[in-house]
Design a protein around this motif. Structure first.
Motif, PDB file in Angstrom:
ATOM      1  N   SER B  78       0.808  -1.268  -0.003  1.00  0.00           N
ATOM      2  CA  SER B  78       0.083   0.103  -0.041  1.00  0.00           C
ATOM      3  C   SER B  78       0.793   1.287   0.026  1.00  0.00           C
ATOM      4  CB  SER B  78      -0.974  -0.032   1.346  1.00  0.00           C
ATOM      5  OG  SER B  78      -0.203   0.048   2.386  1.00  0.00           O
ATOM      6  N   LYS B  81       1.698   2.093  -3.357  1.00  0.00           N
ATOM      7  CA  LYS B  81       0.534   2.371  -4.123  1.00  0.00           C
ATOM      8  C   LYS B  81      -0.026   4.009  -3.784  1.00  0.00           C
ATOM      9  CE  LYS B  81      -4.142   0.218  -4.945  1.00  0.00           C
ATOM     10  NZ  LYS B  81      -5.029  -0.797  -4.417  1.00  0.00           N
ATOM     11  N   TYR B 144      -2.309  -3.712 -10.059  1.00  0.00           N
ATOM     12  CA  TYR B 144      -2.759  -3.547  -8.729  1.00  0.00           C
ATOM     13  C   TYR B 144      -2.459  -2.040  -8.393  1.00  0.00           C
ATOM     14  CZ  TYR B 144      -1.387  -3.432  -3.700  1.00  0.00           C
ATOM     15  OH  TYR B 144      -1.454  -3.165  -2.503  1.00  0.00           O
ATOM     16  N   GLU B 147      -4.947   2.860 -10.442  1.00  0.00           N
ATOM     17  CA  GLU B 147      -6.553   2.639 -10.262  1.00  0.00           C
ATOM     18  C   GLU B 147      -6.981   3.753 -11.057  1.00  0.00           C
ATOM     19  OE1 GLU B 147      -7.210   2.641  -6.209  1.00  0.00           O
ATOM     20  OE2 GLU B 147      -7.243   0.566  -6.027  1.00  0.00           O
TER      21      GLU B 147
END
Lengths: 391, 416
Positions: B78, B81, B144, B147
């Motif tokens: 995360s 990300k 992954y 987005e």
């Protein structure tokens, strides 16, 4: 018929005149630029309210240094700088030693007859040398050493060596009274062992019986040193570290910063040393290996007695450069707060504001260190090159 | 015939010695026919070797298991990300990011055209695999990480531009190589204009991997002419000039780059005229350039030493002026032989841009990655934050070194 005086070109096309004139112009240019720069520097420094003298080095430093030789904040800036120099040497010398050993292993593995070993060594080299060394040092520090368990629950190797987020601790020798006398005994033992070594070599040359130089030399050495050790009152003892509440006690302790820096430098430099070793081994002419094979030496003996001694000779100049690189790369410790030259100098600059003088001092120190390493390696080079002249 | 160029040994990755060719062509050993035969020869040639293979495979298997488990199970990505944009561009204002994309498209188009024009790939199975595996992995990671539909669209356009470039390059053919080279040289100023001009973004706000690339490219471009001059100066017959150049080169190389970067931040502003206030990052670029120039000088000197004396004599016999002799006869030969060492040096320079993190002033990739795990919600994710940065550096450096191997073979160093 023209005389010599007539064929002489006019002065503006005379090479001798041009050469002097060109240098004069060049020197003039340098002097003008240097003067302008120096005036700027003086002006800038005065505007900051400081000077260009080195007197500030005698002032009280007033900041702590976490590790290194004896030092307290009440001592001078110069003493603080000295701690940094010693710390740089501490990491560079151990780093050079370990990187050479690891690099040698990987370099030989690169040429193994075993496909798997070869591939692993190749992957190591390709991965390690393409990632910046600073990334690796920070990774070892932040993601590995500091992420280790706390001191109570750290790793313990048979209760004598420890690893935790407080760094590493290994057993070390502790010197007691009488260590000076014992030192002399060791020296005597070494001289006697060298004599035994020579003697066995001569016996081997004369009679052809196996030399067993190492066995004889080691035997003589032990025969002198072991009684000497007892006679001088057992001056050396093994100091096993203990785990205390907030750190280690006794033994040789490496701080987390030192451990991470050493790991990063050794692993990175070993990849380059491995390539040098591989190249040098491949550069030894094939005939040498074939001759060794024809003499009936085993593969291990071929490598140890014939190929490596010649390869090391080729490898020494590039190895020197890698050692210099490792020493210079130790300056990256500034990113993880290990107090070496640059790190301490950065603190001094913050405290005293004399950046110009400090950086001059830093440059002089590194140039001196480089010269020192090069001198040692050149000596080594001469030593190796003088033995048996094959090339 | 010429001597192989001597190259300074502290340039990383320099090929030290070529493996020697056998003097007499030996009858080739028959290639292993079956898989079993190959395994026997390469893994189990003796008892000790077999044991070694088994032990190593076990260790390797365990390591691979731990690694895969880390990547796919235990790691918490995360932090990556959430920080992907920071990794790539740092503090670059979001509303100006179109400039970065425009620059990416420009470079992608040029790369595609170059590939289509110059590279004719014969597709073997191994090669197909070596392209598809990274692409599949990349797409998987992006699935992954990314987005935003907009970013997917922009990435899609980038790949379309690449493909279009390849097609156009094929059409143009190898003959148009000179304009392509000019386009590449102009591409860099163009990128700077795109980022900076017309109300663009100040250099102080450039960050992330973008900054690493820009600093590396600036230093490469600027240090080349400077290094060339230093090399010629070092070989000059005027003692004053050569002494100055030798001292300059050796002092620069003897002191670590971090010290020079400190010099650039603390001392350089004092040395420059008082009215000239350069931004931090520009001063860092200057130091990178000067540092790199000393190394370029040593590489070029190696190349110059490799040019046989006869070439100088021939040029003089033709009555060429020394300047024209250098430009037309000596340098083209000398520089050609230095291409591999030069690429190696530029790879290390690219890796060295991470040193900006040591100063703590610049928001380049490594510092951003280190900072990412300092946020409260990502504490304890240091490995997850740093490994992607390491991977990005590795991918670029590794592909450049692969490319340099290819160039090395094509240029045929040491044989003219």
């Amino acid at each position: 018929v023209a005389t010599a005086a007539h064929t002489r070109p006019p002065f503006w096309r005379d090479v001798r005149v041009l050469r002097v004139a060109g240098q004069a112009v060049f020197v003039l240019l340098i002097v003008v630029v240097a003067r302008e720069t120096f005036l700027n520097l003086q002006f800038g420094v005065r505007r900051q309210g400081i000077d260009l003298s080195f007197d500030f080095l005698q002032q009280r430093a007033g900041f702590e240094i976490k590790e290194g030789i004896d030092y307290s904040p009440s001592q001078s800036f110069f003493k603080a700088f000295r701690v940094g120099v010693v710390n740089t040497i501490a990491v560079a010398s151990v780093g050079i030693l370990l990187a050479t050993v690891l690099g040698l292993l990987i370099g030989v593995a690169r040429l193994s007859t075993n496909w798997l070993i070869r591939r692993i060594a190749q992957t190591y080299v390709e991965v390690i040398r393409n990632v910046p060394v600073l990334v690796q040092i920070i990774f070892w520090y932040v993601a590995v050493v500091l992420a280790l368990p706390v001191i109570g629950g750290g790793l313990s190797v048979w209760g004598v060596a420890f690893l935790s987020n407080r760094g590493a601790a290994i057993p070390w020798v502790r010197a007691g009274p009488g260590v000076g006398a014992f030192g002399l005994v060791v020296l005597a033992g070494l001289v006697a062992a060298a004599g035994a070594w020579r003697w066995r070599a001569r016996v081997n040359e004369r009679t052809g019986e196996p030399p067993r130089r190492f066995v004889y030399a080691a035997g003589v050495f032990l025969a002198i040193v072991v009684p000497g050790f007892v006679a001088t009152g057992s001056p050396l003892s093994i100091d096993v570290p203990r785990v205390e509440r907030f750190g280690y006690e006794g033994g040789f302790q490496a701080s987390p910063e030192y451990t991470a820096l050493l790991l990063g430098l050794v692993i990175y430099t070993a990849a380059f040393i491995a390539e040098i070793i591989r190249g040098s081994i491949q550069a030894v002419t094939k005939g040498q290996k074939e001759a060794a094979e024809a003499l009936g030496l085993t593969p291990g003996q071929q490598l140890r007695l014939v190929v490596l001694p010649q390869a090391l000779r080729i490898a020494i100049p590039p190895l020197n450069s890698q050692y210099l690189n490792l020493t210079k790369n130790s300056s990256l410790a500034v990113a993880i707060g290990y107090p070496e030259i640059i790190s301490v100098s950065g603190t001094i600059i913050n405290q005293a504001g004399r950046a110009t003088q400090m950086l001059l001092l830093v440059m002089a120190t590194y140039l001196l260190l480089s010269l020192l390493i090069s001198a040692v390696m050149n000596g080594l080079n001469r030593l190796v090159a003088s033995r048996g002249a094959l090339r | 015939m010429s001597r192989p160029p001597t190259v300074p040994t502290d340039i990383e990755r320099t090929v030290l010695a070529e493996a020697e060719e056998p003097v007499v062509a030996v009858a080739p050993v028959a290639a292993p026919v079956t898989v079993g035969e190959w395994v026997r020869r390469n893994l189990f040639s003796s008892w000790s070797n077999g044991l070694l293979t088994i032990v190593t495979s076990a260790a390797l298997g365990y390591l691979a298991f731990r690694l895969l488990r880390f990547v796919f199970v235990s790691a918490d990505w995360s932090v990556l990300k959430a920080n992907l944009r920071v990794y790539m561009t740092g503090r670059f204002p979001v509303e100006e990011l179109w400039r970065v994309w425009a620059a990416v498209y420009l470079v992608t188009a040029l790369a595609g055209i170059s590939r289509g024009m110059l590279v004719r790939t014969r597709w073997t199975w191994a090669r197909v695999l070596s392209v598809t595996v990274p692409v599949v992995l990349l797409i998987g990671a992006l699935l992954y990480l990314v987005e935003s539909a907009l970013v997917w669209l922009l990435l899609g356009v980038a790949s379309a531009v690449l493909v279009a470039g390849v097609v156009i390059g094929r059409r143009l053919g190898r003959a148009r190589r000179a304009p392509l080279l000019v386009a590449w040289v102009l591409a860099f100023p163009a990128v700077i204009v795109i980022l900076r001009a017309f109300g663009g973004v100040k250099p102080e706000l450039w960050g992330g991997f973008l900054l690493n690339i820009i600093v590396a490219v600036v230093a490469i471009f600027a240090s080349f002419p400077l290094g060339l001059l230093l090399a010629l100066g070092r070989r000059s017959r005027l003692p004053a000039v050569s002494a100055f150049c030798v001292a300059f080169i050796e002092v620069i190389r003897g002191v670590p780059l971090v010290a020079w970067l400190f010099f650039g931040q603390f001392v350089l502003p004092l040395l420059l005229p008082p009215g000239l206030a350069l931004p931090n990052i520009v001063r860092a670029m200057i130091m990178f350039t000067v540092f790199s120039a000393a190394y370029v000088a040593e590489i070029v000197r190696g190349g110059l030493q490799g040019v046989p004396e006869g070439q100088y004599e021939a040029a003089r016999a033709l009555g060429l002026h020394p300047t024209r002799m250098m430009a037309l006869v000596i340098l083209p030969q000398a520089l050609r032989s230095t291409i591999p060492a030069m690429i190696s040096h530029f790879i290390s320079l690219f890796k060295d841009t991470s040193l900006l993190a040591a100063l703590g002033l610049f928001s380049e990739l490594l510092r951003n990655a280190r900072r990412a795990s300092a946020a409260i919600e990502f504490i304890g994710l240091q490995a997850e934050a740093l490994l992607p940065a390491a991977l990005i550096f590795w991918v670029v450096a590794f592909s450049m070194s692969r490319w340099s191997h290819r160039v090395e073979r094509r240029v045929g160093v040491g044989e003219r």
